[in-house]
Design an enzyme around this catalytic site. Structure first.
Site, PDB file in Angstrom:
ATOM      1  N   LYS A  25      34.408  35.244  37.874  1.00 63.12           N
ATOM      2  CA  LYS A  25      34.202  35.208  38.899  1.00 63.12           C
ATOM      3  C   LYS A  25      33.521  34.697  40.370  1.00 63.12           C
ATOM      4  O   LYS A  25      33.510  33.759  40.073  1.00 63.12           O
ATOM      5  CB  LYS A  25      32.378  35.499  38.061  1.00 63.12           C
ATOM      6  N   SER A  74      26.492  41.860  35.802  1.00 70.91           N
ATOM      7  CA  SER A  74      27.215  41.713  36.923  1.00 70.91           C
ATOM      8  C   SER A  74      28.831  40.455  37.301  1.00 70.91           C
ATOM      9  O   SER A  74      29.641  40.806  38.431  1.00 70.91           O
ATOM     10  CB  SER A  74      26.836  40.848  37.895  1.00 70.91           C
ATOM     11  N   SER A 116      24.514  39.511  32.047  1.00 69.65           N
ATOM     12  CA  SER A 116      26.561  39.623  33.300  1.00 69.65           C
ATOM     13  C   SER A 116      27.651  39.595  32.467  1.00 69.65           C
ATOM     14  O   SER A 116      28.385  39.943  33.056  1.00 69.65           O
ATOM     15  CB  SER A 116      25.956  39.031  34.187  1.00 69.65           C
TER      16      SER A 116
END
Length: 505
Positions: free
Chosen positions: A96, A171, A195
């Site tokens: 990420k 996310s 997330s």
């Protein structure tokens, strides 16, 4: 970094901000100049004799297209300096973009951080490399991670691999898609309120938020340090144990994977189902059916209650936004008066961007910034303090439930993935799409218990995630239950291949 002299206008502005006597503040100018000189000496002391920059890494920006149809990749790298042995030997990793990878731009899904390139790996990525993992590149995340969906990133939306017109969850959206589609064995992400587990549930893979503090957070974007966790996405439960062996703090945290699951007690958490206005009853039925199927593995299944779970999202909000106000905006992604880590260049880049380009703060960030400022000032932090008290009570209630059973079972998210909105900005302003999925997951960021999203079925051809929650340190035991479940009850197949129009090919 420069240290300009402060003018009388600067002093007047501070006096006005804090409602202080401007005459008194004006007289403090010489003392503040002495403080400024100290700041300069600290800067010089910290930067003298600094180690040379590491050699550059070959980085390629991955455009959306046939090789990146869901918009999940951000950068691919070619780093020949790869260890060849260890528990993760040869395993591939996507990271990420809120987690530092040496030499790869770290934009946090935002225009604010364009141009920032970390000079070293985050701790988790360094340990994975040392264990033999191959880092392939970085993946798209939501703008400053202020969303649990996948449509706010400055790099564009990330489509669900089962239906690209729908959200992949977030996310850590891009990482989940790349793991689900077999382009990486691991996706490393951050989890502040779900997330990692949100996209795991919606993409049909495993997503683990480990026990709080088990995996070092150094080098990842902080939002609120007591809620922030490094998380990991995989397709196979055994890979979770290898990840913990490589990255967790020393301790017997992987022993539970070798233990039999027969005789374990599973508690179906009553308050995790039937969220008014949000839960899809079909999804609840799938998870309840999956919970009953645990009996096939030799577990006993009963129902348990944690009354405060129903208020977890409410308790999470003041802690998250007021902590985020301090950590993200007031201290420029550093936080204050903790033992570390601190990253000066990271904070400086963000602080200068916020000061010079506030229009690039995402709408979700503006919402959190304005809401936290107004509510903290109006309550003088009292409601946040109440939330912290309730947080302790919530943790105690969950611990009591986990004395009666060995693991809790509930939906990872209450609903299937929603369609991606036509206007992302208006969706943040006018709807709850960025946050509607947090009801169950955010509770365990508050309490720190390990929580693992496990694929358990489908609704309308879209994956459903079952959340398994254990006692602190029982991460590997959850992984063993997930492995047995995949072997004997349900293993999610790979998603179909789609192009961006949604047609299968």
């Amino acid at each position: 970094m420069t240290f300009p002299s402060f003018s009388p206008t600067d002093l007047d502005a501070v006096a006005d901000r804090w409602n202080l006597d401007p005459e008194l503040v004006g007289r403090l100018g010489p003392a503040i100049d002495r403080m400024r000189d100290v700041y300069g000496r600290v800067r010089d002391l910290a930067t003298e004799g600094r180690a040379p920059e590491p050699p550059p890494v070959a980085v390629t920006r991955v455009p959306r297209g046939p090789d990146n149809p869901h918009g999940a990749w951000l950068y691919r790298i070619d780093d020949p300096d790869r260890p060849g042995s260890g528990p993760l030997a040869g395993r591939t990793v996507t990271v990420k973009e809120s987690v530092a990878v040496r030499g790869v731009p770290m934009t946090l899904g935002s225009r604010l951080m364009e141009g920032f390139v970390p000079g070293s790996d985050s701790v988790v990525i360094g340990r994975m490399r040392d264990a033999g993992a191959v880092v392939l590149g970085t993946s798209v995340c939501e703008d400053l991670c202020y969303s649990g969906s996948s449509f706010t990133s400055a790099h564009g939306p990330v489509g669900n691999p089962w239906d690209p017109s729908r959200s992949a969850g977030g996310s850590s959206s891009g990482a989940a898609v790349l793991v689900a589609t077999g382009q990486a064995d691991y996706g490393v992400g951050t989890d502040h309120g779900g997330s990692v587990r949100n996209p795991a549930a919606w993409c049909g893979i495993l997503g683990l938020k480990p026990t709080y503090g088990l995996v070092d957070y150094d080098g990842a974007m902080p939002t609120e340090r007591t809620l922030d966790h490094i998380g990991v996405l995989t397709r196979d439960a055994a890979d979770l144990v290898a990840f913990l062996e490589a990255t967790a703090v020393p301790g017997p945290y992987t022993e539970g994977y070798a233990q039999e699951v027969t005789g374990l007690r599973a508690g179906v958490l009553a308050e995790g189902f039937g969220w008014p206005g949000r839960s899809d009853p079909r999804l609840d039925d799938v998870v309840r059916g999956a919970a009953r199927a645990l009996e096939k593995l030799g577990l006993t299944v009963s129902e348990v209650s944690v009354p405060l779970h129903r208020y977890g999202r409410d308790i999470h909000l003041p802690i998250s936004i007021e902590g985020g106000l301090t950590t993200v905006f007031e201290s420029r992604l550093q936080g204050n008066n903790h033992r570390g880590p601190y990253h000066p260049n990271f904070g400086e880049t963000f602080g200068e961007a916020v000061a010079s380009r506030p229009e690039d703060i995402p709408v979700g960030g503006v919402l959190a910034l304005v809401g936290a400022t107004l509510l903290r000032d109006a309550t003088h932090g009292k409601v946040m303090a109440y939330a912290q008290q309730l947080r302790q009570r919530l943790r105690e209630q969950i611990d009591r439930a986990l004395c009666e059973v060995d693991l809790l079972v509930l939906p990872s998210v209450p609903m299937p993935p929603h369609p991606l909105p036509a206007d992302p900005r208006e969706a943040v302003i006018e709807t709850d799409l960025p946050f509607e999925m947090h009801d169950n997951n955010c509770v365990f960021n508050l309490t720190g218990h390990p929580a693992l999203s496990v694929p358990c079925g489908f609704v309308d051809g879209l994956p459903v995630g079952m959340l398994l929650v254990g006692r602190p340190g029982a991460d590997a035991r959850l992984a063993r239950v997930a492995a047995e479940f995949a072997e004997r009850v349900f293993r999610c197949p790979p998603p179909p291949h789609h192009d961006l129009t949604g047609s299968q090919r």
